[in-house]
Design a protein around this motif. Structure first.
Motif: not given
Length: 279
Positions: A192-196
């Motif tokens: 969930v928080d690796e890329k937009q």
């Protein structure tokens, strides 16, 4: 009426080769998927060069003959190995072809286009084997399953799909659908928080789409937590009980220099489970 599904297994013999364990794992996986397995072993065809001065010091033609003979013998060993692990199965065919070193990857990628998927036994410490795999992944236009040597990876009953909502992820999912049989479970796996991302619930959205098609699917959203993306994907898939990780391959080639995305590069550097890469 559906016909046979065809798997392709290219095996290089020069200047290096994969381990017997990795080859055996790939054969078991192909048969567990109920694919016909077509094996090509590539023997070295070394171009002859004229070296009048060198011939006084080294028997270059003799060295070439020995190298090519050893390569042909390795081809026979690999074919015997495949047949021994296939047992009485009639779904295995083997043949050899000559290839100039350095061009084997291109030859394998071209052959791979005639099959449903390719199986590539993996070796982390052998760059020539890795070059072959990368050439097939990025040149075949067909899905490729990288198979690590350790572990018994058959059968495939639980598939984790690395999902970020991108075009390549959708392509990978479509390529993996042919591996889904009765009772196969799927996990939509999103970091969930690796890329937009388009939105926060894309894993559940994919799982619901799969359930509407009559499939058993669950969603799994995991944080990166400062870890490499490839580690998170494989660890999460294994902890969920998946037998296969499906992901899109980010990258392209420039005159045999491969530029890879972070997740693809990380998986290739530390393969822990069978991974289907679609490009």
């Amino acid at each position: 009426m559906s016909g046979a599904r065809l798997a392709y297994l290219p095996l290089i013999t020069y200047p290096d080769t994969v381990s017997d364990e990795a080859v055996a794992a790939a054969v078991r996986l192909a048969l567990s998927l109920d694919h016909e397995l077509h094996v090509t072993t590539f023997s070295a065809k070394i171009p002859r060069v004229s070296t009048p001065l060198g011939a006084l010091l080294l028997d270059v033609p003799g060295m070439i003959r020995v190298t090519e003979e050893n390569s042909r013998n390795q081809c026979q060993h690999l074919q015997d190995l495949v047949r021994s692990h296939a047992g009485r199965s009639t779904k295995v065919g083997c043949h050899s072809r000559e290839s100039v070193p350095g061009l084997t990857g291109d030859a394998a990628a071209t052959e791979a286009r005639y099959f449903d998927l390719s199986l590539l036994p993996w070796a982390e410490d052998k760059p020539v084997v890795q070059d072959l795999a990368q050439a097939v992944v990025f040149g075949a236009g067909r899905p490729t399953v990288l198979v690590p040597p350790s572990g018994d990876w058959a059968p495939i009953t639980h598939i984790a799909v690395a999902w970020d909502g991108s075009r390549v992820a959708a392509r990978a999912l479509a390529d993996a659908m042919m591996l889904i049989g009765p009772g196969t479970r799927l996990t939509a796996l999103t970091v969930v928080d690796e890329k937009q991302l388009e939105r926060v619930d894309i894993a559940e959205t994919l799982a619901e789409s799969l359930r509407r098609r009559g499939l058993t699917a669950t969603a799994l959203s995991v944080p990166l937590g400062g870890r490499p993306i490839a580690e998170v994907l494989q660890t999460s898939a294994l902890e969920a009980g998946a037998d296969l990780l499906v992901m899109g391959g980010f990258g392209h080639s420039r005159i045999r220099d491969f530029v890879l995305g972070g997740a693809t590069k990380g998986v290739l550097a530390g393969l822990r489970m069978p991974v289907l890469i679609s490009h």
